[in-house]
Design a protein around this motif. Structure first.
Motif, PDB file in Angstrom:
ATOM      1  N   UNK A 126      73.171  68.250 -45.194  1.00 50.86           N
ATOM      2  CA  UNK A 126      74.204  67.927 -46.173  1.00 50.86           C
ATOM      3  C   UNK A 126      75.574  67.923 -45.523  1.00 50.86           C
ATOM      4  N   UNK A 127      76.437  67.037 -46.023  1.00 50.23           N
ATOM      5  CA  UNK A 127      77.838  67.005 -45.634  1.00 50.23           C
ATOM      6  C   UNK A 127      78.615  66.416 -46.801  1.00 50.23           C
ATOM      7  N   UNK A 128      79.851  66.004 -46.565  1.00 44.91           N
ATOM      8  CA  UNK A 128      80.683  65.502 -47.662  1.00 44.91           C
ATOM      9  C   UNK A 128      80.170  64.195 -48.245  1.00 44.91           C
ATOM     10  N   UNK A 129      79.255  63.508 -47.537  1.00 48.21           N
ATOM     11  CA  UNK A 129      78.700  62.253 -48.036  1.00 48.21           C
ATOM     12  C   UNK A 129      77.419  62.473 -48.831  1.00 48.21           C
ATOM     13  N   UNK A 130      76.929  63.707 -48.897  1.00 47.29           N
ATOM     14  CA  UNK A 130      75.731  64.001 -49.655  1.00 47.29           C
ATOM     15  C   UNK A 130      74.623  64.547 -48.779  1.00 47.29           C
ATOM     16  N   UNK A 131      73.378  64.387 -49.237  1.00 47.18           N
ATOM     17  CA  UNK A 131      72.211  64.862 -48.501  1.00 47.18           C
ATOM     18  C   UNK A 131      71.462  63.695 -47.884  1.00 47.18           C
ATOM     19  N   UNK A 132      70.813  63.960 -46.754  1.00 46.22           N
ATOM     20  CA  UNK A 132      69.952  62.948 -46.151  1.00 46.22           C
ATOM     21  C   UNK A 132      68.703  63.605 -45.596  1.00 46.22           C
ATOM     22  N   UNK A 133      67.630  62.837 -45.611  1.00 44.86           N
ATOM     23  CA  UNK A 133      66.375  63.264 -45.024  1.00 44.86           C
ATOM     24  C   UNK A 133      65.716  62.039 -44.412  1.00 44.86           C
ATOM     25  N   UNK A 134      64.631  62.233 -43.711  1.00 44.89           N
ATOM     26  CA  UNK A 134      63.951  61.105 -43.094  1.00 44.89           C
ATOM     27  C   UNK A 134      62.728  61.558 -42.336  1.00 44.89           C
ATOM     28  N   UNK A 135      62.059  60.599 -41.740  1.00 41.30           N
ATOM     29  CA  UNK A 135      60.903  60.905 -40.913  1.00 41.30           C
ATOM     30  C   UNK A 135      60.566  59.698 -40.055  1.00 41.30           C
ATOM     31  N   UNK A 136      59.820  59.960 -38.991  1.00 38.31           N
ATOM     32  CA  UNK A 136      59.303  58.883 -38.159  1.00 38.31           C
ATOM     33  C   UNK A 136      57.905  58.518 -38.650  1.00 38.31           C
ATOM     34  N   UNK A 137      57.598  57.218 -38.572  1.00 33.76           N
ATOM     35  CA  UNK A 137      56.323  56.715 -39.069  1.00 33.76           C
ATOM     36  C   UNK A 137      55.699  55.780 -38.044  1.00 33.76           C
ATOM     37  N   UNK A 138      54.385  55.855 -37.895  1.00 28.84           N
ATOM     38  CA  UNK A 138      53.627  54.856 -37.142  1.00 28.84           C
ATOM     39  C   UNK A 138      53.039  53.905 -38.179  1.00 28.84           C
ATOM     40  N   UNK A 139      53.526  52.673 -38.197  1.00 22.58           N
ATOM     41  CA  UNK A 139      53.175  51.743 -39.268  1.00 22.58           C
ATOM     42  C   UNK A 139      52.165  50.698 -38.806  1.00 22.58           C
ATOM     43  N   UNK A 140      51.260  50.366 -39.691  1.00 20.59           N
ATOM     44  CA  UNK A 140      50.381  49.212 -39.542  1.00 20.59           C
ATOM     45  C   UNK A 140      50.642  48.317 -40.746  1.00 20.59           C
ATOM     46  N   UNK A 141      50.230  47.050 -40.705  1.00 22.42           N
ATOM     47  CA  UNK A 141      50.500  46.165 -41.841  1.00 22.42           C
ATOM     48  C   UNK A 141      50.015  46.765 -43.160  1.00 22.42           C
ATOM     49  N   UNK A 159      75.065  56.442 -55.587  1.00 20.55           N
ATOM     50  CA  UNK A 159      74.253  55.447 -54.896  1.00 20.55           C
ATOM     51  C   UNK A 159      73.251  56.144 -53.990  1.00 20.55           C
ATOM     52  N   UNK A 160      71.977  55.798 -54.147  1.00 20.88           N
ATOM     53  CA  UNK A 160      70.908  56.266 -53.268  1.00 20.88           C
ATOM     54  C   UNK A 160      70.626  55.140 -52.276  1.00 20.88           C
ATOM     55  N   UNK A 161      70.477  55.480 -50.991  1.00 20.67           N
ATOM     56  CA  UNK A 161      70.232  54.462 -49.972  1.00 20.67           C
ATOM     57  C   UNK A 161      68.978  54.797 -49.175  1.00 20.67           C
ATOM     58  N   UNK A 162      68.206  53.765 -48.860  1.00 20.43           N
ATOM     59  CA  UNK A 162      67.004  53.921 -48.039  1.00 20.43           C
ATOM     60  C   UNK A 162      67.015  52.862 -46.946  1.00 20.43           C
ATOM     61  N   UNK A 163      66.690  53.272 -45.717  1.00 17.18           N
ATOM     62  CA  UNK A 163      66.648  52.357 -44.580  1.00 17.18           C
ATOM     63  C   UNK A 163      65.376  52.580 -43.782  1.00 17.18           C
ATOM     64  N   UNK A 164      64.799  51.491 -43.290  1.00 14.35           N
ATOM     65  CA  UNK A 164      63.669  51.557 -42.373  1.00 14.35           C
ATOM     66  C   UNK A 164      64.015  50.710 -41.159  1.00 14.35           C
ATOM     67  N   UNK A 165      63.686  51.190 -39.970  1.00 13.22           N
ATOM     68  CA  UNK A 165      63.997  50.428 -38.761  1.00 13.22           C
ATOM     69  C   UNK A 165      63.017  50.788 -37.660  1.00 13.22           C
ATOM     70  N   UNK A 166      62.893  49.893 -36.695  1.00 15.00           N
ATOM     71  CA  UNK A 166      62.097  50.128 -35.499  1.00 15.00           C
ATOM     72  C   UNK A 166      63.010  50.822 -34.496  1.00 15.00           C
ATOM     73  N   UNK A 167      62.767  52.101 -34.252  1.00 13.46           N
ATOM     74  CA  UNK A 167      63.666  52.892 -33.408  1.00 13.46           C
ATOM     75  C   UNK A 167      63.697  52.364 -31.982  1.00 13.46           C
ATOM     76  N   UNK A 168      62.551  51.936 -31.465  1.00  9.59           N
ATOM     77  CA  UNK A 168      62.471  51.507 -30.071  1.00  9.59           C
ATOM     78  C   UNK A 168      63.014  50.102 -29.854  1.00  9.59           C
ATOM     79  N   UNK A 169      63.005  49.275 -30.895  1.00  5.79           N
ATOM     80  CA  UNK A 169      63.436  47.885 -30.764  1.00  5.79           C
ATOM     81  C   UNK A 169      64.375  47.522 -31.910  1.00  5.79           C
TER      82      UNK A 169
END
Length: 576
Positions: A126-141, A159-169
């Motif tokens: 937590x900070x002045x912008x709110x709370x955040x959490x996350x995790x790494x995932x191994x995804x298949x289709x 506002x609630x925000x969610x992001x997904x990205x490929x960390x390596x690429x």
């Protein structure tokens, strides 16, 4: 210009869109840094992109030319909670290709708290912008679902925000963003969908946090933006002045990562500011004074001669406009405005101290201040954005953004307006890239090349010489402004696009925008002594390709195309 071959240009309307942002450079090996790049070489194995045409996920609307993604994310609440109530937040991650190391990030505003979560999610921070959490995932289709319990703890826009990205690429073709906007009510059943933040009170000053930066050292190379209509300088001998510093807290992709952007606390430069007041308790509201915040420090000091011994009430309003030269507007085309608290029974000069932009408007103010960075080094010989325009007849740069927007990322030449999607403002490189399109449109006086094979386009791949020219120029504007060759996306991912002849994974030649962009910044920094001469040339004659720029126009306008210049473009795999 004497000796310059005549060009016949048929003026036509600019195309509806000029894309926005860049696709990713996929595999970079043994990079020898270009201008402004870091000294470290890097290696990435394999291509990050799925086979062409296999991915179809889009988070933006029909106007964007951004490529479809192989990753997507959606966020939804099972109901709208009021203060004290809980709701279930469901986040669905969709993959159309396998991703070994994907990063899911979820951020809640200060008015909501995580009360329970799936076991795989990290402990909330937590900070002045709110709370955040996350995790790494191994995804298949397929689709993966993550659920959280959230509790409303304060009323107001959220506002609630969610992001997904490929960390390596890191690549927009391997990323997704979604958000949920709601206005939390104090009583059961009073919470509503959406937010209304175009006008709001200043955010409480909780002290300058760890993201605070010292005011930028600015040595203006050109006059400040023209004052807004009705603005007045402080009256000589004014009896009462109201001063302070206008600041903004925002999250920055520059300096951040996939699971945490950098928190910043900075002054807002050259913002229009108005002092409003009521001379008497039963009188009407009047404009007492107007001006702009200071360049680099955000300071303001508005003075007026009171008509009564005591002014019943006075307050300051800041608007997302810099003189008449650039502005940020909401979904309806109106300016955002933050108002300070009112000073009652004002009879002497006073300071408001630090006044912070309304938190719901934070991204709009970030865009406004980002454009200020481009303004002071815009490469113009006039008081306008481009040398093709003269003082008194300057056309502004207008950016449209609003919370949750999917209308981006692009510049619309027909209306001469930049459209940014929800988290685009977090990347200053994206904002300036789009401003680069607007700047080129002004240099060309409304003409635009007939661009082909550009929707979608990828920064590392061959498109066409016309696409690589317009997109490469916009990328070069961002690199020149920030003194680097790294591109940042709104989700916090970044990629260094420095390249030379040994770089693998970037197509060679002047039909690849990465090659054009880095060749331009090297020419400007190593040969031309800046980009003003180049922009002045472009304001006098137009180009449809880098070849035309280098082979035909540079020598005709006295810009070097000798051994040093040719060595630069050869290093970036371009040769004529």
């Amino acid at each position: 210009m004497s000796g310059k071959r005549a060009k016949r240009r048929v003026l036509r309307p600019v195309p509806l869109t000029a894309l926005a942002g860049v696709g990713a450079c996929l595999a970079v090996a043994a990079v020898v840094p270009s201008a402004f790049a870091s000294g470290a070489a890097r290696t990435e194995a394999g291509s990050a992109a799925a086979p062409s045409g296999t991915c179809t996920i889009r988070s933006a609307d029909k106007h964007t030319e951004a490529p479809p993604s192989c990753l997507g994310v959606t966020a939804a609440l099972d109901h709208l909670p009021a203060v004290g109530e809980q709701a279930t937040l469901t986040v669905n991650v969709t993959a159309q290709t396998s991703v070994k190391n994907a990063g899911l990030s979820v951020q809640l505003p200060p008015g909501l708290r995580i009360s329970d979560r799936d076991a795989g999610l990290a402990a909330p921070t937590a900070d002045s912008f709110g709370q955040r959490t996350g995790r790494k995932l191994a995804l298949t289709p397929g689709t993966r679902t993550v659920k959280l319990k959230v509790k409303a703890v304060a009323a107001g826009p959220a506002q609630i925000q969610a992001d997904i990205s490929d960390i390596d690429h890191p690549d927009p073709r391997r990323a997704g963003h979604d958000s949920v906007e709601l206005t939390v009510g104090a009583t059961k059943g009073s919470t509503g969908k959406g937010v209304a933040v175009s006008k709001g009170r200043a955010t409480k000053d909780a002290g300058r946090g760890p993201g605070t930066r010292e005011p930028r050292k600015v040595a203006p190379k050109s006059p400040a933006p023209a004052r807004s209509a009705g603005a007045s300088a402080p009256t000589v001998g004014a009896q009462v002045c109201v001063g302070g510093t206008f600041r903004n807290r925002f999250q920055s992709a520059e300096g951040g990562a996939w699971n945490a952007k950098a928190n910043r606390d900075e002054p807002v430069s050259n913002a229009n500011v108005i002092l409003w007041g009521k001379p008497t308790a039963d009188g009407g509201t009047r404009q007492l004074a107007a001006g702009m915040t200071g360049n680099g420090d955000g300071k303001f000091n508005l003075c007026y001669t009171p008509s009564t011994s005591v002014t019943s009430a006075a307050w300051v309003e800041f608007r997302t406009q810099a003189g008449r030269m650039w502005s940020v507007v909401d979904a309806n085309g109106g300016l955002y405005a933050t108002s300070s608290y009112a000073l009652n029974n004002l009879s002497r000069s006073t300071s408001l101290g630090n006044v912070y932009a309304n938190s719901g408007q934070s991204r709009a103010w970030h865009v406004l201040d980002t454009l200020n960075k481009l303004w002071w080094n815009r490469g113009s010989t006039t008081d306008c954005w481009a040398s093709s325009e003269q003082g008194g007849r300057c056309s502004p740069i207008t950016v449209q953004w609003y919370p949750g927007s999917t209308d981006g990322t692009y510049w619309n030449g027909g209306e001469d307006k930049i459209h940014l999607a929800d988290n685009d403002p977090d990347s200053e490189h994206t904002t300036v890239h789009e401003a680069g399109h607007a700047l080129q449109g002004k240099l060309y006086r409304g003409w635009w090349p007939r661009v082909t094979n550009c929707s979608p386009h990828y920064v590392d791949r061959t498109s066409s010489t016309s696409c690589a020219w317009t997109e490469g120029y916009a990328n070069a504007v961002a690199f020149h402004t920030f003194g680097d060759t790294t591109y940042y996306w709104g989700n916090g991912a970044s990629l260094n696009l420095a390249n030379d002849r040994s770089t693998r994974g970037i197509d060679p030649g002047d039909a690849c925008e990465a090659r054009v962009a880095t060749a331009l910044v090297d020419l400007w920094s190593q040969v031309d002594g800046g980009w003003t001469k180049s922009n002045t040339m472009m304001s006098r004659d137009t180009q449809s390709s880098f070849r035309e720029y280098f082979v035909t126009d540079r020598p005709a306008y006295g810009l070097d195309t000798g051994a040093t210049a040719r060595d630069i473009i050869w290093k970036h795999t371009i040769w004529y």
